[in-house]
Design a protein around this motif. Sequence first.
Motif, PDB file in Angstrom:
ATOM      1  N   ASP B 279      49.773  56.288  35.569  1.00  0.00           N
ATOM      2  CA  ASP B 279      50.048  54.854  35.723  1.00  0.00           C
ATOM      3  C   ASP B 279      49.432  54.106  34.555  1.00  0.00           C
ATOM      4  N   LEU B 280      50.265  53.356  33.865  1.00  0.00           N
ATOM      5  CA  LEU B 280      49.767  52.547  32.752  1.00  0.00           C
ATOM      6  C   LEU B 280      50.264  51.130  32.987  1.00  0.00           C
ATOM      7  N   ARG B 281      49.344  50.172  33.047  1.00  0.00           N
ATOM      8  CA  ARG B 281      49.821  48.811  33.298  1.00  0.00           C
ATOM      9  C   ARG B 281      49.089  47.780  32.461  1.00  0.00           C
ATOM     10  N   LEU B 282      49.844  46.724  32.189  1.00  0.00           N
ATOM     11  CA  LEU B 282      49.326  45.599  31.429  1.00  0.00           C
ATOM     12  C   LEU B 282      49.585  44.355  32.262  1.00  0.00           C
ATOM     13  N   GLY B 283      48.569  43.537  32.437  1.00  0.00           N
ATOM     14  CA  GLY B 283      48.796  42.337  33.225  1.00  0.00           C
ATOM     15  C   GLY B 283      47.524  41.542  33.381  1.00  0.00           C
ATOM     16  N   THR B 284      47.579  40.561  34.283  1.00  0.00           N
ATOM     17  CA  THR B 284      46.426  39.682  34.454  1.00  0.00           C
ATOM     18  C   THR B 284      45.766  39.915  35.810  1.00  0.00           C
ATOM     19  N   VAL B 285      44.465  39.770  35.813  1.00  0.00           N
ATOM     20  CA  VAL B 285      43.711  39.808  37.062  1.00  0.00           C
ATOM     21  C   VAL B 285      42.817  38.575  37.115  1.00  0.00           C
ATOM     22  N   GLU B 286      42.492  38.159  38.320  1.00  0.00           N
ATOM     23  CA  GLU B 286      41.574  37.036  38.475  1.00  0.00           C
ATOM     24  C   GLU B 286      40.138  37.527  38.341  1.00  0.00           C
ATOM     25  N   VAL B 287      39.295  36.671  37.775  1.00  0.00           N
ATOM     26  CA  VAL B 287      37.871  36.979  37.660  1.00  0.00           C
ATOM     27  C   VAL B 287      37.128  36.135  38.677  1.00  0.00           C
ATOM     28  N   ARG B 288      36.354  36.800  39.525  1.00  0.00           N
ATOM     29  CA  ARG B 288      35.589  36.082  40.539  1.00  0.00           C
ATOM     30  C   ARG B 288      34.104  36.227  40.284  1.00  0.00           C
ATOM     31  N   LEU B 289      33.424  35.115  40.444  1.00  0.00           N
ATOM     32  CA  LEU B 289      31.987  35.078  40.185  1.00  0.00           C
ATOM     33  C   LEU B 289      31.321  34.362  41.348  1.00  0.00           C
TER      34      LEU B 289
END
Lengths: 171, 459
Positions: B279-289
């Motif tokens: 599996d190879l993927r490119l995309g966005t993730v949310e950053v939670r702090l």
Amino acid sequence: MKKTTDNGKKSAAGAAGFEFADPAARARARSRVAGAVALAEDGELRALLDGLGELPPFEYLRRPGRGLVMLRGRAGGTGRPFNLGEAAATRCSIKILGRAGHGCCLGDDPARALAAALADGLLQDGGHAGRILSLAGRLEELIGRRRALADRRAQKTKVEFFTLARGDNDE
Amino acid sequence: MYVAVKGGRKAIEEAHKLLAKERRGDPATPEITVAQIREQLSLAVDRVQTEGALYDPTLAALAVKQARGDLVEAAFLLRASRATLERFGFSEPVETGKMRARRRISGTFKDLPGGQILGPTFDYTHRLLDRSLLDDDSDAAADAAADADKDADKGAHAAGGADGKSNGGAGGDGRARHDDDDPADGAGLSETSLADSFAGPSTAPAADKFLVDLGLMEAEPPELPEDPEPFDLTRQPLDFPLDRPGRLQALARADEGFLLALAYSSQRGYGSVHPFVADLRLGTVEVRLTLPETGLAVTIGEIELTECQTACQFGGGGGRPPMFTRGYGLALGHNERKALSMAVVDRALRSRELGEAVKGPAQDEEFVVCHSDNVEASGFVSHIKLPHYVDFQAEMSMLRHMRAGLEESSGRPGPSDPGPPGRPGVRPPAGSRQSCPGEGAGPRASPAPRPNSQGTTTT
């Protein structure tokens, strides 16, 4: 029926406002508003601030300042956490109507950090919470639309691969 | 022993002016802007972010501009910048399973759930130079992009609102709903977080999961409550052997070329790893702090990531049946070659853990981790071009003593500068000044001088 109550609440919001059902609901709302402000585009954020109209006076507890957040991933996507690298971030804290508001966002973005802090502070004020929530809801809607568009764009590059051997595509 | 040199201020100032002039190039051409670099040379920007270990596309683009396109120098600039900043905290581990992917492929399953999404890729291009891009105002590509958007918009109503979970999402009635929402009941926002409400096909589970579910691939060991805080090489000294989190941090910031060569060497036989890309993927993730002031975990933005899951040949034994083993790559921005190479090297570095013979450089943890950081490597290699006059004089002196001793013992006349006799062919013990009375200072300290974290040393 319910609608009438809602409208009644809304018109009264400026004076008496409302209270969150419980602290958990308030925490959830703060978290969601922070997320909406963090993910909105610059223009959308400006619209949000314009939508707030004239703001009550506020003072800085901590002026917008740059710093870092260490990003973490997980081995294999689901396993033990590891430090992936840092991200630039900006944070800000204010006091408005006697309430402390805290904001933090990725990037070098003092305006957004301040907006997040203002929204967080006003959300805790009964007279402003309703307005903040409805504006944050609009932001979420715009963010959702943008994401859906990006998704559709990517879906256009979806492929079907065929293997050429032994006719395994007949099914 | 280090001895600083002084002087040269005027010349250095002039050199900086000349550097600025060359950076600008021919003034008859328009100056490139940071925004142009960020938007149009985004893969260079992403590489600089990854190897500079700092996610900030605008600063990385600035670094590329300032470094005149020297990406290793640009990564150095980012590292130097990050060293001046306070750390607010650690994010929650990003949930790549919820990545909003715009590219997602598998080399193992052609019919994986969610489908194969090619996204913006050089794969399947013909690698022919596109001479239409020679035109400054070539808008062919932009037009094509606009067409694609128009097409995508047409599908808006079909796709939007189809997702039953969406709250104020793509559906056309989102706005109305929010206006009528009672703000007091759960805050006018549903229980579902924004990240959850738009889970589309692009967030399908990773292909490795199916292999794990079938029992054909090792499961990733989960985080345990007793696990220590993840190793942080920016704050802790390297102490080998590292654990996997420590190695992954080092690999995540490692030089792409170095990792690529190691991965290549491993595939060619110097080691044991020649994996499949599950599996190879490119995309966005949310950053939670979690904000320390409120104790609330909030989304503070989103970042782009490239993630690679590989399935490698077999582990097992000790009562376990043979099964595929895992290698993992994760890089900031769009960095496919890097993520792939990282996954291969991550797996190669698990050799000891999996009971395999360590035969190739890619399997040698200390070798890989100590030489993978291009800011350190470039600093230590490049520092030898700075003034080393005193060191060099010391070695000259030592050489003369050695030669003098040799010629004395063979009965021939000595050189013009005899000095005290030395033992022929024997290097004096490091740091012992009396055994090598040089012309300015003692011999070079041993072991070789180490650069500081910025890779700068002056001698």
